[in-house]
Design an enzyme around this catalytic site. Structure first.
Site, mmCIF file in Angstrom:
data_model
loop_
_atom_site.group_PDB
_atom_site.id
_atom_site.type_symbol
_atom_site.label_atom_id
_atom_site.label_comp_id
_atom_site.label_asym_id
_atom_site.label_seq_id
_atom_site.Cartn_x
_atom_site.Cartn_y
_atom_site.Cartn_z
ATOM 1 N N ASP A 193 0.946 -1.026 0.048
ATOM 2 C CA ASP A 193 0.159 0.134 0.052
ATOM 3 C C ASP A 193 1.084 1.226 -0.151
ATOM 4 O OD1 ASP A 193 -1.962 1.810 0.318
ATOM 5 O OD2 ASP A 193 -2.634 1.273 2.493
ATOM 6 N N LYS A 233 5.532 5.480 -20.549
ATOM 7 C CA LYS A 233 4.867 6.589 -21.058
ATOM 8 C C LYS A 233 3.260 6.737 -20.958
ATOM 9 C CE LYS A 233 2.641 6.202 -24.151
ATOM 10 N NZ LYS A 233 1.478 5.550 -24.693
ATOM 11 N N HIS A 245 7.836 1.999 -26.307
ATOM 12 C CA HIS A 245 8.114 0.667 -26.684
ATOM 13 C C HIS A 245 8.052 0.815 -28.474
ATOM 14 C CE1 HIS A 245 3.615 0.829 -27.534
ATOM 15 N NE2 HIS A 245 3.968 -0.236 -28.366
ATOM 16 N N LYS A 279 10.759 -1.689 -31.395
ATOM 17 C CA LYS A 279 10.304 -2.475 -32.605
ATOM 18 C C LYS A 279 11.475 -2.670 -33.507
ATOM 19 C CE LYS A 279 5.422 -0.633 -32.264
ATOM 20 N NZ LYS A 279 4.698 -1.877 -32.438
ATOM 21 N N ASP A 334 -1.022 10.364 -25.932
ATOM 22 C CA ASP A 334 -0.842 8.957 -25.985
ATOM 23 C C ASP A 334 0.090 8.542 -27.086
ATOM 24 O OD1 ASP A 334 -1.567 6.420 -24.926
ATOM 25 O OD2 ASP A 334 -2.731 5.899 -26.746
ATOM 26 N N HIS A 377 5.600 8.318 -29.094
ATOM 27 C CA HIS A 377 5.750 7.342 -30.269
ATOM 28 C C HIS A 377 6.221 8.086 -31.828
ATOM 29 C CE1 HIS A 377 4.747 4.672 -27.595
ATOM 30 N NE2 HIS A 377 3.431 4.263 -28.065
HETATM 31 C C1 BG6 Z 1 0.428 2.426 -26.727
HETATM 32 C C2 BG6 Z 1 -0.756 3.392 -26.521
HETATM 33 O O1 BG6 Z 1 1.616 3.200 -26.187
HETATM 34 O O2 BG6 Z 1 0.706 2.072 -27.752
HETATM 35 C C3 BG6 Z 1 -1.983 2.572 -27.131
HETATM 36 O O3 BG6 Z 1 -1.201 3.775 -25.009
HETATM 37 C C4 BG6 Z 1 -1.683 2.059 -28.187
HETATM 38 O O4 BG6 Z 1 -3.115 3.550 -26.835
HETATM 39 C C5 BG6 Z 1 -0.287 1.420 -28.424
HETATM 40 O O5 BG6 Z 1 -2.823 1.050 -28.899
HETATM 41 C C6 BG6 Z 1 0.186 1.069 -29.796
HETATM 42 O O6 BG6 Z 1 1.170 0.110 -29.878
HETATM 43 P P1 BG6 Z 1 1.531 -0.871 -31.104
HETATM 44 O O7 BG6 Z 1 2.539 -1.356 -30.757
HETATM 45 O O8 BG6 Z 1 0.123 -1.652 -30.844
HETATM 46 O O9 BG6 Z 1 1.401 -0.139 -32.075
#
Ligand code: BG6
Length: 490
Positions: free
Chosen positions: A93, A148, A178, A182, A235, A240
């Protein structure tokens, strides 16, 4: 590329360890790392949450998550058992009853590396780090991983970075985007900097414009509560898409070294021309999906999605035109677009070359050709160029593709982005993670756009789910006589 060092015995503590990210991405990726021999035999995964789960409950949940993951397909029973045995759960907690912290202290092995993965909303990152420090858990061999979006604007990002930075050094801090994990994104650097033929063309003299697209068919799913506070700009674009823009536009770094790569990315963010005030009306488009039909199935519009307000003004689509004010790119528009519930899922970078300065084939189709770096699906690189259509008579030119499919060429599975990044965290390589100043520079550019949307009262334009997005996006790129790249054009 730097050699991966051998995996070290590590205690990986995942805060938010029973949540959506952990189940959908982290645990299946860790299973895959285990299967491929990338986890040290004694490495453990400790899921921390407020859920009060037993170890058995957690393992049960994780078992289903791993088996349900698309990249796992048929799990190897012995590996899955070994992996599940690595898992345990501790109820903590944060900021409340200290019992959980004591249990965590008793569990962690002083001789191992420690990775604290914060799969939680950024607002509580600071409190968790203070809790870790107060319990004396932060050792020199500790790392912290943050997800993020980091904050919701520059001020909140600075506050989170300062709170975490008070406990962990910048070298110990891994900010995940992320997309950088890739395969094709890493390949972009190889394509640009391990081959000689692109560099002479990689500038405003030969490139007309760049398009960066991340289109998804999924809606907000069960995440409307979070998503409604963010929208597509926070987002996807702030992180990204801007990271993809940086890798496309950056100068060659002196080496494939963490700081050298990050320095060059930062310079791109700093060179972005500010988009603010009235320009935002011209150069950006906000959209929101309405109800529609996606691959034959009727789907709800964003406002009717459960778990969030029905009178929201959050965007699920953004298209914008950015410019980089430096010698290489002056005058070259970078068109960025991203949306949910689009007709097809694809993420790609399109480099659109200029037409030849003078054509010797009057009346024939011209067109400078495009280099497409496809992140997903079907990772690959695709170059369109003009060729003569076979046959006698007048010369007829047609745009034809030269195709490199990674799946066909390498005949090996591309690791999931999270697999790659988790492995980097475990081996202590932060090249593919964002530095504090990068994240803040990205917010510095996106904040004024978000502010202008509010000031100008620019509400999202509705597009039907399953469509190509709002008409405004076509107008945005069409204003200069350009069009969005569609594969059929090839
Ligand atoms: C995430 C977002 O970071 O990336 C999501 O929060 C999104 O909203 C996702 O769907 C997309 O990732 P990918 O790898 O599926 O293109």
């Amino acid at each position: 590329m730097p050699q991966q060092s051998a995996p070290r015995p590590t205690d990986l503590v995942v805060f938010g360890g029973t949540g959506d990210l952990s189940m959908r991405k982290l645990l299946p990726s860790l299973y895959l790392l285990d299967r491929d021999g990338h986890l040290h035999p004694s490495t453990r995964v400790i899921a921390v949450s407020r859920d009060g789960l037993t170890d058995a409950d957690l393992r049960h949940k994780a078992d289903a998550a791993v088996q349900g993951h698309h990249a796992v397909q048929v799990p190897e029973t012995a590996v899955l058992r070994r992996f599940l045995d690595r898992l345990s759960h501790i109820t903590v907690d944060v900021g409340g009853d200290p019992t959980g912290w004591t249990e965590l202290t008793d569990t962690l092995d002083p001789d191992r590396d420690r990775v604290f993965y914060l799969a939680v909303p950024p607002m509580i990152s600071g409190a968790i780090c203070r809790g870790l420090a107060d319990a004396g858990l932060v050792t020199v061999d500790s790392r912290v991983v943050m997800e993020k979006p980091l904050g919701r604007d520059l001020a909140s990002a600075q506050a989170v970075n300062a709170e975490v930075g008070a406990i962990f050094t910048e070298e110990q801090t891994y900010r995940i985007d992320h997309y950088l994990g890739k395969e094709t994104v890493q390949n972009l650097l190889v394509l640009r900097f391990a081959n000689v033929f692109l560099e002479p063309l990689w500038n405003s003299r030969w490139i007309d414009h760049v398009q960066i697209t991340a289109a998804e068919t999924v809606g907000v799913g069960g995440r409307k509560g979070y998503y409604d506070t963010a929208g597509a700009m926070r987002d996807m674009v702030q992180n990204h898409l801007l990271q993809l823009l940086c890798l496309t536009a950056m100068e060659p770094p002196a080496s494939y070294d963490r700081e050298a790569v990050r320095d060059e990315k930062l310079k791109v963010l700093q060179a972005l021309k500010p988009l603010a005030g009235e320009n935002v009306r011209e150069d950006t488009v906000r959209g929101r999906y309405g109800s529609g039909v996606l691959h034959g199935t009727e789907v709800l519009g964003y406002l009717d999605e459960p778990g969030g307000p029905t009178d929201s003004t959050t965007e699920t689509y953004v298209a914008l035109r950015a410019e980089i004010a430096n010698w290489r790119w002056a005058g070259v528009p970078f068109y960025l677009r991203t949306g949910k519930r689009m007709d097809r899922a694809r993420s790609e970078i399109v480099i659109r070359f200029r037409d030849v300065p003078h054509t010797i084939f009057p009346g024939a189709a011209t067109g400078g050709g495009s280099l497409v770096i496809r992140l997903q699906p079907d990772e690959g690189i695709h170059l369109t160029m003009l060729a003569k259509t076979p046959g006698a008579g007048a010369l007829r030119l047609r745009s034809v593709p030269l195709e490199l499919s990674f799946a066909d060429t390498f005949a090996t599975r591309s690791p999931e982005a999270y697999e790659r990044l988790l492995m980097d965290v475990l081996t202590g390589d932060s090249t593919l993670f964002m530095r504090r100043d990068e994240v803040e520079a990205a917010w510095r550019w996106t904040d004024p756009v978000i502010a202008a949307w509010a000031d100008l009262d620019l509400v999202p334009e509705t597009y039907p789910a399953g469509s190509a997005g709002p008409a405004g996006a076509d107008r945005l790129i069409g204003r200069t006589g350009r069009t969005w790249y569609e594969e059929e054009q090839a």
